[in-house]
Design a protein around this motif. Structure first.
Motif, PDB file in Angstrom:
ATOM      1  N   GLU A  30       7.757   3.126  -8.626  1.00  0.00           N
ATOM      2  CA  GLU A  30       6.494   2.684  -9.552  1.00  0.00           C
ATOM      3  C   GLU A  30       6.715   2.070 -11.030  1.00  0.00           C
ATOM      4  N   PRO A  56       0.829  -1.166   0.002  1.00  0.00           N
ATOM      5  CA  PRO A  56      -0.140   0.106  -0.018  1.00  0.00           C
ATOM      6  C   PRO A  56       0.834   1.287  -0.053  1.00  0.00           C
ATOM      7  N   PRO A  57       0.180   2.403  -0.496  1.00  0.00           N
ATOM      8  CA  PRO A  57       1.160   3.669  -0.428  1.00  0.00           C
ATOM      9  C   PRO A  57       1.437   4.001   1.098  1.00  0.00           C
ATOM     10  N   GLY A  58       2.462   4.895   0.990  1.00  0.00           N
ATOM     11  CA  GLY A  58       2.704   5.777   2.277  1.00  0.00           C
ATOM     12  C   GLY A  58       3.318   4.580   3.338  1.00  0.00           C
ATOM     13  N   THR A  59       3.858   3.648   3.108  1.00  0.00           N
ATOM     14  CA  THR A  59       4.536   2.857   4.193  1.00  0.00           C
ATOM     15  C   THR A  59       6.072   3.324   4.468  1.00  0.00           C
ATOM     16  N   GLY A  60       6.484   3.612   3.536  1.00  0.00           N
ATOM     17  CA  GLY A  60       7.879   3.858   3.663  1.00  0.00           C
ATOM     18  C   GLY A  60       8.830   3.086   2.528  1.00  0.00           C
ATOM     19  N   LYS A  61       8.368   2.651   1.776  1.00  0.00           N
ATOM     20  CA  LYS A  61       8.926   2.002   0.597  1.00  0.00           C
ATOM     21  C   LYS A  61      10.464   2.882  -0.049  1.00  0.00           C
ATOM     22  N   THR A  62       9.883   3.671  -0.471  1.00  0.00           N
ATOM     23  CA  THR A  62      10.773   4.576  -1.066  1.00  0.00           C
ATOM     24  C   THR A  62      11.770   5.038  -0.180  1.00  0.00           C
ATOM     25  N   TYR A  63      11.541   5.621   0.787  1.00  0.00           N
ATOM     26  CA  TYR A  63      12.051   6.307   2.020  1.00  0.00           C
ATOM     27  C   TYR A  63      13.308   5.103   2.247  1.00  0.00           C
ATOM     28  N   TYR A 104       0.983  12.824   8.942  1.00  0.00           N
ATOM     29  CA  TYR A 104       1.923  13.796   9.163  1.00  0.00           C
ATOM     30  C   TYR A 104       1.193  15.092   8.585  1.00  0.00           C
ATOM     31  N   ASN A 126       3.065  -0.179  -6.039  1.00  0.00           N
ATOM     32  CA  ASN A 126       1.860  -0.520  -5.071  1.00  0.00           C
ATOM     33  C   ASN A 126       1.000  -1.688  -5.712  1.00  0.00           C
ATOM     34  N   TRP A 133      18.424   3.078   3.290  1.00  0.00           N
ATOM     35  CA  TRP A 133      18.860   2.036   3.893  1.00  0.00           C
ATOM     36  C   TRP A 133      19.968   1.146   3.544  1.00  0.00           C
ATOM     37  N   SER A 177      10.831   4.119  13.015  1.00  0.00           N
ATOM     38  CA  SER A 177      11.496   5.269  12.870  1.00  0.00           C
ATOM     39  C   SER A 177      10.403   6.416  12.068  1.00  0.00           C
ATOM     40  N   ALA A 178       9.541   5.964  11.229  1.00  0.00           N
ATOM     41  CA  ALA A 178       8.894   6.631  10.758  1.00  0.00           C
ATOM     42  C   ALA A 178       7.811   7.498  11.535  1.00  0.00           C
ATOM     43  N   LEU A 233       0.998   6.994   6.047  1.00  0.00           N
ATOM     44  CA  LEU A 233       1.721   7.796   6.729  1.00  0.00           C
ATOM     45  C   LEU A 233       1.711   9.512   6.719  1.00  0.00           C
ATOM     46  N   ARG A 234       1.765   9.576   5.190  1.00  0.00           N
ATOM     47  CA  ARG A 234       1.566  11.051   4.857  1.00  0.00           C
ATOM     48  C   ARG A 234       0.158  11.887   5.304  1.00  0.00           C
TER      49      ARG A 234
HETATM   50  N1  LIG Z   1      11.769   5.587   8.407  1.00  0.00           N
HETATM   51  C1  LIG Z   1      11.152   6.689   8.267  1.00  0.00           C
HETATM   52  N2  LIG Z   1      11.617   7.726   8.833  1.00  0.00           N
HETATM   53  C2  LIG Z   1      11.046   9.136   8.531  1.00  0.00           C
HETATM   54  N3  LIG Z   1      10.139   9.495   7.786  1.00  0.00           N
HETATM   55  C3  LIG Z   1       9.677   8.318   6.736  1.00  0.00           C
HETATM   56  C4  LIG Z   1      10.272   6.979   7.048  1.00  0.00           C
HETATM   57  N4  LIG Z   1       9.468   6.167   6.238  1.00  0.00           N
HETATM   58  C5  LIG Z   1       8.577   6.750   5.561  1.00  0.00           C
HETATM   59  N5  LIG Z   1       8.925   8.180   5.874  1.00  0.00           N
HETATM   60  C6  LIG Z   1       8.086   9.402   5.308  1.00  0.00           C
HETATM   61  O1  LIG Z   1       6.826   8.902   5.134  1.00  0.00           O
HETATM   62  C7  LIG Z   1       6.173   9.228   3.635  1.00  0.00           C
HETATM   63  C8  LIG Z   1       5.940   8.196   2.827  1.00  0.00           C
HETATM   64  O2  LIG Z   1       7.053   7.464   2.577  1.00  0.00           O
HETATM   65  P1  LIG Z   1       7.447   6.671   1.307  1.00  0.00           P
HETATM   66  O3  LIG Z   1       7.230   7.912   0.209  1.00  0.00           O
HETATM   67  O4  LIG Z   1       8.564   6.047   1.363  1.00  0.00           O
HETATM   68  O5  LIG Z   1       6.263   5.691   1.186  1.00  0.00           O
HETATM   69  P2  LIG Z   1       6.040   4.856  -0.032  1.00  0.00           P
HETATM   70  O6  LIG Z   1       5.747   3.382   0.683  1.00  0.00           O
HETATM   71  O7  LIG Z   1       6.989   4.845  -0.950  1.00  0.00           O
HETATM   72  O8  LIG Z   1       4.565   5.290  -0.664  1.00  0.00           O
HETATM   73  P3  LIG Z   1       4.016   5.172  -2.165  1.00  0.00           P
HETATM   74  O9  LIG Z   1       3.852   3.652  -2.372  1.00  0.00           O
HETATM   75  O10 LIG Z   1       2.952   5.856  -2.307  1.00  0.00           O
HETATM   76  O11 LIG Z   1       4.921   5.489  -3.122  1.00  0.00           O
HETATM   77  C9  LIG Z   1       7.390  10.264   3.117  1.00  0.00           C
HETATM   78  O12 LIG Z   1       6.976  11.604   3.618  1.00  0.00           O
HETATM   79  C10 LIG Z   1       8.664   9.585   4.060  1.00  0.00           C
HETATM   80  O13 LIG Z   1       9.534  10.650   4.044  1.00  0.00           O
END
Ligand SMILES: Nc1ncnc2c1ncn2[C@@H]1O[C@H](COP(=O)(O)OP(=O)(O)OP(=O)(O)O)[C@@H](O)[C@H]1O
Ligand SMILES: [Mg+2]
Length: 237
Positions: free
Chosen positions: A94, A28-35, A198, A140, A40, A167-168, A194-195
């Protein structure tokens, strides 16, 4: 209370730690995959990012001749080639949106290092991936079977990231942390990324919680969100 590390993050750390260098992160979106992919276990090597859209061209992946400002042309490597040369990480976001030429090129650039080489279109230079080159793709899509077979074959490991890393949520206000870790609302099971957490945390400081949640989720969704937070129903469904 200290949150346990969700299994998916343990799996990712162990997989990279074991030296697997082709990984897909999905879910799912916004769980921190890209981060995570960008930051890491990078081995202190450069990280290059490619965001796939329908408009992405081969030149955006491997490079192109660009005007040098003095009437001439200068070759500029694209992110995939830069990652090859540096032995760093290529993050392909993506990936399900990549199509046609770009997909073929990604297949070539993500092939096993031993069988990969790229020929410069005009200079004839031959480039091979430096030791350490690794690729993390994100999507996604929930079904890996929807990705082309050849792509899946290059990425033996796909990890579903179904919860944020602890940590997120550290920067969130304390009352939101447990809810943000669980990320789904009450009986509806609706996901809240997460977005959204925030943004809610920030908006409510000036607008108050009701208005902030309405702006983010609509009238009914906003009320449900506040209810779920109040009774601690995030993640129980
Ligand atoms: N470990 C972390 N520490 C701090 N901020 C985080 C962490 N993981 C995610 N975030 C923040 O949470 C938000 C969503 O993270 P990210 O873009 O990595 O999600 P995603 O899983 O790639 O979403 P999508 O599938 O929509 O691309 C971003 O603003 C990112 O900076
Ligand atoms: Mg992402």
């Amino acid at each position: 209370m200290e949150e346990l590390l969700p299994q998916c993050w343990d799996d990712l750390a162990a997989t990279i730690g074991a030296g697997i260098d082709r990984i897909i992160l999905f879910g799912p979106p916004g769980t921190g995959k890209t981060y995570a992919a960008l930051r890491w276990q990078t081995n202190e090597r450069p990280v290059e990012r490619l965001i796939c859209t329908e408009d992405l061209t081969a030149a955006d992946v491997t490079g192109a001749w660009l005007p040098n400002g003095t009437g001439g042309w200068q070759w500029q490597d694209g992110p995939a080639l830069r990652a090859w040369r540096s032995g760093g990480r290529l993050v392909v976001d993506e990936v399900d949106r990549a199509s046609g030429d770009v997909l073929s090129l990604l297949l070539a650039m993500a092939d096993s290092d031993g069988s990969s080489q790229w020929h410069h279109p005009t200079t004839g230079e031959v480039v091979r991936p430096a030791i350490g080159f690794n690729v993390i793709m994100t999507t996604n899509l929930e079904e890996m079977a929807l990705l082309p077979d050849a792509l899946r074959d290059r990425f033996p490991i796909a990890i579903r990231i179904n919860a944020p890393h602890p940590s997120a949520v550290r920067s969130l206000s304390d009352d939101l942390k447990p809810a943000a870790m669980h990320g789904s609302m009450g009986e509806s099971g609706r996901r809240v990324s997460l977005r959204k957490f925030y943004a809610f945390d920030q908006l409510r400081r000036t607008l108050g919680p009701t208005r902030a949640s309405e702006l983010l989720f609509g009238a009914q969704g906003g009320a449900d969100f506040i209810d779920a937070l109040r009774v601690g129903a995030m993640g129980r469904s």
